[in-house]
Design an enzyme around this catalytic site. Structure first.
Site, PDB file in Angstrom:
ATOM      1  N   TRP A  27      57.108 -27.060  80.848  1.00 25.24           N
ATOM      2  CA  TRP A  27      56.997 -27.829  82.081  1.00 25.24           C
ATOM      3  C   TRP A  27      55.554 -28.197  82.394  1.00 25.24           C
ATOM      4  O   TRP A  27      55.268 -29.326  82.795  1.00 25.24           O
ATOM      5  CB  TRP A  27      57.663 -27.097  83.244  1.00 25.24           C
ATOM      6  CG  TRP A  27      59.153 -27.118  83.076  1.00 25.24           C
ATOM      7  CD1 TRP A  27      59.958 -26.045  82.800  1.00 25.24           C
ATOM      8  CD2 TRP A  27      60.015 -28.257  83.106  1.00 25.24           C
ATOM      9  NE1 TRP A  27      61.260 -26.459  82.666  1.00 25.24           N
ATOM     10  CE2 TRP A  27      61.335 -27.805  82.844  1.00 25.24           C
ATOM     11  CE3 TRP A  27      59.818 -29.619  83.308  1.00 25.24           C
ATOM     12  CZ2 TRP A  27      62.433 -28.662  82.797  1.00 25.24           C
ATOM     13  CZ3 TRP A  27      60.913 -30.481  83.269  1.00 25.24           C
ATOM     14  CH2 TRP A  27      62.195 -29.997  83.017  1.00 25.24           C
ATOM     15  N   ASP A  29      53.835 -26.146  90.514  1.00 24.84           N
ATOM     16  CA  ASP A  29      55.227 -26.550  90.323  1.00 24.84           C
ATOM     17  C   ASP A  29      56.047 -25.277  90.466  1.00 24.84           C
ATOM     18  O   ASP A  29      56.052 -24.430  89.570  1.00 24.84           O
ATOM     19  CB  ASP A  29      55.390 -27.172  88.931  1.00 24.84           C
ATOM     20  CG  ASP A  29      56.850 -27.478  88.585  1.00 24.84           C
ATOM     21  OD1 ASP A  29      57.746 -27.163  89.396  1.00 24.84           O
ATOM     22  OD2 ASP A  29      57.082 -28.027  87.479  1.00 24.84           O
ATOM     23  N   LYS A  74      67.469 -25.671  91.396  1.00 26.50           N
ATOM     24  CA  LYS A  74      67.395 -24.365  90.750  1.00 26.50           C
ATOM     25  C   LYS A  74      67.760 -23.258  91.737  1.00 26.50           C
ATOM     26  O   LYS A  74      68.570 -22.414  91.447  1.00 26.50           O
ATOM     27  CB  LYS A  74      65.989 -24.114  90.193  1.00 26.50           C
ATOM     28  CG  LYS A  74      65.414 -25.263  89.361  1.00 26.50           C
ATOM     29  CD  LYS A  74      66.032 -25.346  87.972  1.00 26.50           C
ATOM     30  CE  LYS A  74      65.789 -26.673  87.264  1.00 26.50           C
ATOM     31  NZ  LYS A  74      64.424 -27.011  86.980  1.00 26.50           N
TER      32      LYS A  74
HETATM   33  C1  LIG Z   1      63.779 -28.257  86.275  1.00 25.44           C
HETATM   34  C2  LIG Z   1      62.320 -28.287  86.370  1.00 25.44           C
HETATM   35  C3  LIG Z   1      61.619 -29.492  86.519  1.00 25.44           C
HETATM   36  C4  LIG Z   1      62.280 -30.852  86.437  1.00 25.44           C
HETATM   37  O1  LIG Z   1      63.073 -31.152  87.501  1.00 25.44           O
HETATM   38  P1  LIG Z   1      63.834 -32.559  87.539  1.00 25.44           P
HETATM   39  O2  LIG Z   1      64.533 -32.451  88.846  1.00 25.44           O
HETATM   40  O3  LIG Z   1      64.767 -32.608  86.368  1.00 25.44           O
HETATM   41  O4  LIG Z   1      62.846 -33.632  87.508  1.00 25.44           O
HETATM   42  C5  LIG Z   1      60.254 -29.440  86.653  1.00 25.44           C
HETATM   43  N1  LIG Z   1      59.588 -28.274  86.634  1.00 25.44           N
HETATM   44  C6  LIG Z   1      60.235 -27.092  86.480  1.00 25.44           C
HETATM   45  C7  LIG Z   1      59.452 -25.825  86.468  1.00 25.44           C
HETATM   46  C8  LIG Z   1      61.612 -27.061  86.351  1.00 25.44           C
HETATM   47  O5  LIG Z   1      62.249 -25.890  86.197  1.00 25.44           O
END
Ligand SMILES: *Cc1c(COP(=O)(O)O)cnc(C)c1O
Length: 369
Positions: free
Chosen positions: A101, A176, A200
């Site tokens: 990521w 993030d 998530k």
């Molecule tokens: C799932 C995830 C993303 C991407 O999210 P999207 O909604 O598919 O754009 C970005 N960063 C992390 C750490 C993730 O787990």
């Protein structure tokens, strides 16, 4: 209803209480005669849903008054562009690479940042460790420093955020926290901006949460779309464009659920953190004590949320997954880039679900010894 345990990395399990409440209000929210999906986002009904959700999230995460909470669309991947479009006015940004990521964030930022600099990378260790902060090569005068607090695919988590000032950088830290949000408290004194998709640990896909310090607003690059300009979004209470109303509503129900959680004296996020520690310890202990399963991540940065593991005999992978499914243990297949298995155990996964997984793993090992 006895639901299976769902170990999906995302979109992921949502507490049954939240889904049941959303279902019961689907056709008529609080006697309004409308479902939430059918309401004007500017009407008094939806405004009350929005204001409650914002206030609950602020309380749960102890977000200080000088930070704005934005409810946006686009997910984590869109934020990889939206963050540099809003913050990169100084032309340099630093990236700490600890898995897929953060790598993706760097790649996207290169479109908007003239000097996107790798301050540290764990690629040498196949992303099984976090480079010690003393080795980070931070730039002078960077617009921001980016890291991913929990690498959902590699199962690597920061258990403490770096103190950038102490490391000689004046730049704000961007995190993030897509797969970590609401699983533990956040040290806002070390953060300038946090972003995460909801799917998530908070609710349905389609909602993105951004928490941003006020002094970082108002520097967007000219290329930045108005709907993604944090200052415009903040000035319009996340209603410059139509926000993801259904996502905000379900997230709000999850926040209420979080506020009701108790572990001894603790409540809310502190209670969730204790539960998440207990769940992760149970699973890691069982992996480490087995002859069949292995997790390769360094002990000091093992994720509490996403636990990748491998069968030493990979020929057993399909049998493992089929047996798990028979027992109501769903979506354990690892990410295609890493292989093996992955158990994602976000807030909605109870300890009993992890216990059921551990019991199954033990029985499977005995059977194939
Ligand atoms: C799932 C995830 C993303 C991407 O999210 P999207 O909604 O598919 O754009 C970005 N960063 C992390 C750490 C993730 O787990």
């Amino acid at each position: 209803m006895n639901r299976p345990y769902n170990f999906s990395a995302g979109p992921a399990a949502i507490p049954a209480e939240v889904l049941e409440l959303a279902a019961s209000e689907m056709l008529d929210w609080h006697g309004s005669g409308m479902g939430v999906m059918e309401m004007s986002h500017r009407g008094k009904e939806f405004m009350s849903i929005y204001e409650q959700a914002e206030a609950d999230l602020r309380e749960l995460l102890a977000v200080p008054a000088n930070f704005k909470i934005l409810f946006m669309q686009g997910g984590g991947l869109a934020e990889n562009a939206i963050v540099p479009m809003n913050l990169a006015h100084l032309g340099t940004a630093d990236f700490v690479l600890t898995g897929s990521w953060s790598q993706k964030s760097l790649k996207e930022a290169r479109k908007y940042v003239s000097e996107a600099h790798v301050a540290a990378s764990a690629e040498d260790s196949n992303f099984t460790a976090i480079p010690p902060t003393s080795s980070w090569d931070l730039s002078r005068g960077a617009s921001y420093v980016h890291l991913c607090t929990n690498e959902t695919i590699h199962g690597v988590e920061f258990h403490e955020l770096p103190d950038l000032k102490a490391l000689g950088s004046d730049a704000p830290l961007v995190i993030d926290f897509s797969s970590q949000v609401a699983s533990r408290p956040v040290d806002w004194s070390r953060v300038g901006l946090a972003f995460g998709g909801a799917q998530k640990n908070i609710g349905p896909a389609g909602l993105t949460i951004v928490v941003v310090r006020e002094d970082l607003l108002g520097h967007a690059l000219p290329v930045c779309p108005s709907a993604f300009d944090y200052k415009i979004v903040a000035d319009n209470q996340s209603m410059f464009n139509t926000p993801p109303t259904w996502g905000i509503y379900v997230a709000g129900l999850t926040f209420q659920w979080l506020k009701r959680q108790r572990e001894g004296e603790l409540s809310g996020i502190a209670a969730m953190e204790q539960r998440n520690i207990a769940k992760a310890e149970l699973l890691y202990r069982s992996i480490d004590q087995s002859q069949l399963y292995v997790n390769k991540v360094a002990a000091n940065c093992r994720s509490r949320m996403n636990i990748p593991f491998f069968l030493r005999n990979e020929a057993l992978n399909d049998a493992f997954l089929a047996g798990a499914k028979e027992r109501g243990l769903l979506q354990l297949k690892g990410h295609k880039s890493v292989g093996g298995m992955r158990a994602s155990i976000y807030n909605a996964m109870p300890l009993a679900g992890v216990q059921a997984l551990v019991d199954y793993m033990h029985a499977f090992e005995q059977q194939h010894a």
